[in-house]
Each structure stands twice: as C-alpha cells, then as structure tokens.
Design a protein around this motif. Structure first.
Motif, mmCIF file in Angstrom:
data_model
loop_
_atom_site.group_PDB
_atom_site.id
_atom_site.type_symbol
_atom_site.label_atom_id
_atom_site.label_comp_id
_atom_site.label_asym_id
_atom_site.label_seq_id
_atom_site.Cartn_x
_atom_site.Cartn_y
_atom_site.Cartn_z
ATOM 1 N N ALA A 64 0.804 -1.221 0.000
ATOM 2 C CA ALA A 64 0.000 0.000 0.000
ATOM 3 C C ALA A 64 0.837 1.270 0.000
ATOM 4 O O ALA A 64 0.364 2.316 -0.458
ATOM 5 N N THR A 65 2.079 1.211 0.499
ATOM 6 C CA THR A 65 2.866 2.433 0.658
ATOM 7 C C THR A 65 4.252 2.385 0.021
ATOM 8 O O THR A 65 4.804 3.424 -0.318
ATOM 9 N N GLY A 66 4.844 1.209 -0.082
ATOM 10 C CA GLY A 66 6.234 1.092 -0.502
ATOM 11 C C GLY A 66 7.201 1.080 0.654
ATOM 12 O O GLY A 66 8.399 0.836 0.459
ATOM 13 N N ALA A 67 6.736 1.345 1.879
ATOM 14 C CA ALA A 67 7.621 1.413 3.046
ATOM 15 C C ALA A 67 8.020 0.016 3.495
ATOM 16 O O ALA A 67 7.173 -0.866 3.637
ATOM 17 N N ARG A 68 9.320 -0.171 3.731
ATOM 18 C CA ARG A 68 9.867 -1.463 4.141
ATOM 19 C C ARG A 68 10.666 -1.272 5.424
ATOM 20 O O ARG A 68 11.481 -0.368 5.529
ATOM 21 N N ASN A 69 10.439 -2.155 6.391
ATOM 22 C CA ASN A 69 11.211 -2.102 7.631
ATOM 23 C C ASN A 69 11.080 -3.430 8.364
ATOM 24 O O ASN A 69 9.988 -3.817 8.751
ATOM 25 N N MET A 70 12.193 -4.130 8.532
ATOM 26 C CA MET A 70 12.243 -5.364 9.329
ATOM 27 C C MET A 70 11.067 -6.275 8.996
ATOM 28 O O MET A 70 10.295 -6.673 9.857
ATOM 29 N N GLN A 71 10.950 -6.629 7.728
ATOM 30 C CA GLN A 71 9.743 -7.302 7.252
ATOM 31 C C GLN A 71 9.502 -8.635 7.948
ATOM 32 O O GLN A 71 8.373 -8.951 8.326
ATOM 33 N N VAL A 72 10.550 -9.438 8.131
ATOM 34 C CA VAL A 72 10.379 -10.735 8.791
ATOM 35 C C VAL A 72 10.058 -10.539 10.270
ATOM 36 O O VAL A 72 9.153 -11.177 10.821
ATOM 37 N N PHE A 73 10.780 -9.655 10.932
ATOM 38 C CA PHE A 73 10.515 -9.350 12.339
ATOM 39 C C PHE A 73 9.062 -8.919 12.532
ATOM 40 O O PHE A 73 8.372 -9.383 13.445
ATOM 41 N N SER A 74 8.590 -8.037 11.657
ATOM 42 C CA SER A 74 7.239 -7.493 11.815
ATOM 43 C C SER A 74 6.163 -8.546 11.620
ATOM 44 O O SER A 74 5.060 -8.422 12.157
ATOM 45 N N GLN A 75 6.474 -9.599 10.859
ATOM 46 C CA GLN A 75 5.472 -10.629 10.620
ATOM 47 C C GLN A 75 5.128 -11.408 11.885
ATOM 48 O O GLN A 75 4.033 -11.967 11.990
ATOM 49 N N ARG A 76 6.056 -11.455 12.836
ATOM 50 C CA ARG A 76 5.781 -12.204 14.050
ATOM 51 C C ARG A 76 5.697 -11.304 15.283
ATOM 52 O O ARG A 76 5.612 -11.782 16.407
ATOM 53 N N ASN A 77 5.711 -10.017 15.097
ATOM 54 C CA ASN A 77 5.620 -9.077 16.208
ATOM 55 C C ASN A 77 4.571 -8.019 15.908
ATOM 56 O O ASN A 77 4.839 -6.819 15.884
ATOM 57 N N ALA A 78 3.365 -8.468 15.634
ATOM 58 C CA ALA A 78 2.277 -7.533 15.333
ATOM 59 C C ALA A 78 1.569 -7.141 16.628
ATOM 60 O O ALA A 78 1.450 -7.961 17.537
ATOM 61 N N PRO A 79 1.057 -5.902 16.731
ATOM 62 C CA PRO A 79 1.278 -4.841 15.762
ATOM 63 C C PRO A 79 2.439 -3.945 16.194
ATOM 64 O O PRO A 79 2.246 -2.996 16.965
ATOM 65 N N SER A 80 3.646 -4.220 15.746
ATOM 66 C CA SER A 80 4.797 -3.379 16.070
ATOM 67 C C SER A 80 4.920 -2.207 15.112
ATOM 68 O O SER A 80 5.589 -1.219 15.411
ATOM 69 N N ARG A 81 4.329 -2.343 13.929
ATOM 70 C CA ARG A 81 4.164 -1.232 12.984
ATOM 71 C C ARG A 81 2.874 -1.503 12.207
ATOM 72 O O ARG A 81 2.547 -2.655 11.941
ATOM 73 N N TYR A 82 2.140 -0.457 11.885
ATOM 74 C CA TYR A 82 0.833 -0.650 11.270
ATOM 75 C C TYR A 82 0.451 0.606 10.498
ATOM 76 O O TYR A 82 0.988 1.706 10.727
ATOM 77 N N LEU A 83 -0.458 0.424 9.566
ATOM 78 C CA LEU A 83 -0.886 1.501 8.681
ATOM 79 C C LEU A 83 -2.384 1.711 8.830
ATOM 80 O O LEU A 83 -3.168 0.770 8.696
ATOM 81 N N LEU A 84 -2.779 2.943 9.100
ATOM 82 C CA LEU A 84 -4.190 3.326 9.087
ATOM 83 C C LEU A 84 -4.473 4.012 7.764
ATOM 84 O O LEU A 84 -3.837 5.018 7.428
ATOM 85 N N LEU A 85 -5.409 3.457 7.034
ATOM 86 C CA LEU A 85 -5.726 3.971 5.707
ATOM 87 C C LEU A 85 -7.209 4.264 5.613
ATOM 88 O O LEU A 85 -8.046 3.412 5.911
#
Length: 418
Positions: A64-85
């Motif tokens: 949705a945004t193009g923003a990338r950050n610690m993609q594997v880490f974030s998959q198992r640590n939700a919601p450590s980063r999230y998008l409100l759209l």
C-alpha cells in the motif's frame, strides 16, 4: 513501551527512505507503482464498504505504501508497525526509532510512532495496553471518518480487535479486499516483478553451477540466498531444496544432508526479491558426474508435461472450476504425493487465487475468474507414493488480454528431457 526517534534532529537523511533506489530500479517509475497499488486498495475498500483499514502485515503495508522495515521481524511481532488507511488519509505508525524510514513516500501523509500492543511488549499489562491502543485508534478514526466506522483488520491480535469492537467500531475482515487489490498488476508493476525474477535467475544459475556431490543441501541453498541478497532482494521465504530420496515427498526442508552422486536436486525459489516481489519458480537438477537414469528422466518428463499442459489452457475469463476440469490428469501412481495446488497467484508473496486440482476442488476449491493482470505460478510435483526420488517444476506467468506471457525464463534441463 518507550518510543524513540534517534534520527529526529538529523539533516543528512535526504532520500534515505526510498530503499529501492538501486540498479534494478532502472527504467521503473516506482512512484507510479506505489500510487497504483494505493489506489487499488482504496478502490477495494470502497467496493467492500470499508471506511478504514488497519494493516499490520508488513507485506500489505509495503504494497500500500512502498515502506519497508524489518519485514520478517514485523510478521511475528504484530502490531509493532501498522498503517491506518482511509479514503483520504494514510498514516503509518512506524516501529520505535524508525520513523525516518516512512518519510519521503507520496503514499504516506504522516508518520507516527507505533505503540506495540503485544504480550512481549506489555507483559501482564497486555489487556490494558490493548484497550488503550484501541481507544486511541477509535478516537483517530472517529476524527477522520466519523464515529461507528466500519474498519477492516487483517492481522491484529484478537485482544486488540475485541477492544476496538467494544469501542463501537464495526470490525470486519480486510483479507478479501486487500487480496483482491493485490491480484491485478499494472504494466509498471510488472517491471518490478521481472526485475525480481531476473535477479533470482542469476542466483539459481550460480546455484546450478555450484552443484557438487559431497556438499550439503544447506551449502547449496546458501548460494542462492547469498546471490539474491547481494542483488537487493529481501529473503527466501522457505527452505525448499532437497537431494536424492529427500526430494520425495515434497516439503522436506533443506538440511545438512550430503548430496550424493547422480542424485536429483529439487528447488523451489520462493524468493521475496527486488522491490519486495515474489520470484517463484521451481527446477530440478542432476548432481552428476554421470548421466540421469531412465527413471529420473521419466519423472522429469511427466512433471514437464503437467506444467506445460496447464499453462496451455490458461486464458482470461476462464473460471477456476473450468480450469480445474480441464487441467492435466495426474497419473494414479503420482496422485497421492501431488502438489497441493495446481496453480496459485503470485505478487509480493503467494496470494489469491488458489487453483486446485479437479479431485480436490469439491472439498477445497472455490470459483472465480482468471483475469488479465494476474500473475500465476503453475505447479508440479511428481513422485511415487512408494518412495524414490521426485521432481519439482514450476513456471511463473502473467495473464494477458489474449492468453499468457511467460515470466520465469530459467531453462529446463536438456539431459533430463532427452
């Protein structure tokens, strides 16, 4: 959880957020790619009646945004980063200390620090953290779209979703609209797909050249991983490389097994590659130093026939049920160990749709329509239930207005097709 932005006062970060700036981006309008994908999500939100979505799957955030950050880490640590759209607003809540990674994107209106609502972050205070998180999000959503909004979620933990519902929000599943958005690629987006495939093919070529009896599966698999990472790919999503009798049944993970002489070596790439796009094709090699046996050739030829028959029937407008009915008949001796799908969608990972074998369709299948702009991976695994080696082959294709376009170009093995 404390929130830090160690880079807040720096002035030397121009362009740091746009991590896709690299040789593989040559000739690609990444801004157009990002805006197309954001538009696809918003179109599907409107179609499904969603006032807002909160995306915490890092692949969906990147889509949705193009923003990338610690993609594997974030998959198992939700919601450590999230998008409100919402229809008119895009707010990325970025991991602590990482707000700078969300800056510079035309798809993100604002970056705020995330407040991680997970047990590892909050410990025994998790329920309180979830209620606070939900109340703050409810206030923000109410400000943006009004009270009692319909909000789609796709990956948040259950406690957070329950707390949001208790705030008066109408909570629905966002998986369907997001998957339907991702299913149709633009012409510019396809340039990203092809860049990822070309880089993966370089890696598979290096892997093939490195094959030697006496090395382990892990050592060989690492050749692919090293090459794709060096070319700005992200990671290999699975560990699917096996040799000898470990090729059958499929889905045995790469191990310290030593590759023997004159064995088959089966590989499924599953590379999250350049620009975050999935390169997903399969090949089977022969370890040498001798020539393949008649039995090995037969397995290979059968798998090759399955893939190419099923590629040949694909066309836009075909229903999933019609595809299943017309797909290649798997011989009885190979049926038990068949691959679980006949084909599947492919974008930033494996995605909608799943196309099932005729025999599995009554229990697992669902109907739909094969549409132009879909990228599909056509699968085959051929191995006898009684044991012995197996062959894995797979091709990635684009559905066009008139048929299909082959995307994966890595050659097949002539000595196994003779």
């Amino acid at each position: 959880m404390a929130n830090f932005d160690w880079h807040a006062n720096r002035s030397d970060l121009t362009g740091i957020a746009l991590l896709d700036r690299a040789p593989e981006s040559e000739g690609i309008d990444l801004k157009a790619v990002r805006l197309y994908r954001l538009g696809r999500v918003r179109d599907q939100m409107k179609h499904y009646g969603l006032d807002a979505v909160i995306l915490s799957d890092p692949i969906n955030i990147r889509y949705a945004t193009g923003a990338r950050n610690m993609q594997v880490f974030s998959q198992r640590n939700a919601p450590s980063r999230y998008l409100l759209l919402t229809t008119h607003r895009s707010i990325l809540f970025e991991f602590t200390g990482c707000l700078h990674l969300g800056c510079g994107f035309e798809t993100i209106d604002e970056v705020r620090p995330a407040k991680t609502a997970s047990f590892v972050a909050a410990g025994p205070h998790i329920a309180e953290r979830e209620r606070t998180w939900a109340a703050e999000m409810n206030d923000l959503i109410s400000e943006l779209v009004g009270p009692g909004a319909t909000v789609g979620l796709e990956r948040l933990n259950a406690g957070t979703a329950i707390a949001m519902k208790e705030c008066g929000l109408h909570i629905v599943d966002a998986q369907e609209p997001v998957e339907m958005a991702r299913a149709i690629k633009s012409e510019e987006e396809m340039k990203c797909v092809n860049a990822s495939l070309r880089a993966t093919e370089v890696g598979v070529s290096k892997l093939r050249e490195a094959i030697r009896p006496g090395m382990t599966e892990n050592e060989l698999w690492a050749v692919l991983h090293q090459s794709v990472i060096a070319q700005n790919a992200d990671y290999c999503e699975t560990r699917l490389l096996n040799a000898g009798n470990r090729t059958n049944p499929w889905f045995q993970e790469t191990s310290s097994n030593v590759i023997g002489e004159n064995e088959l070596i089966a590989l499924d790439t599953d590379v999250v590659g350049c620009h975050g796009y999935y390169s997903d094709f399969s090949r089977t090699f022969h370890s040498g130093p001798g020539t393949p046996t008649l039995a090995q050739k037969e397995l290979y030829k059968v798998a090759y026939e399955q893939v190419h028959h099923n590629m040949g029937i694909l066309k836009p407008g075909m229903s999933f049920r019609d595809y299943a009915n017309r797909a290649w008949d798997i011989p009885e001796e190979y049926y038990e160990n068949r691959y679980y799908l006949s084909a599947h969608g492919c974008g930033m990972t494996g995605e909608y749709p799943y196309l099932y074998h005729r025999g599995d369709f009554p229990d697992a299948g669902y109907d739909g329509e094969i549409l132009p702009g879909m990228t599909l991976c056509v699968e085959s695994f051929i191995g006898k239930a009684t044991g012995g080696e197996g062959v894995k082959l797979e091709q990635q294709v684009l559905v066009t207005n008139s048929g299909i376009e082959l995307l994966s170009r890595f050659p097949f093995e002539d000595d196994l097709l003779q």
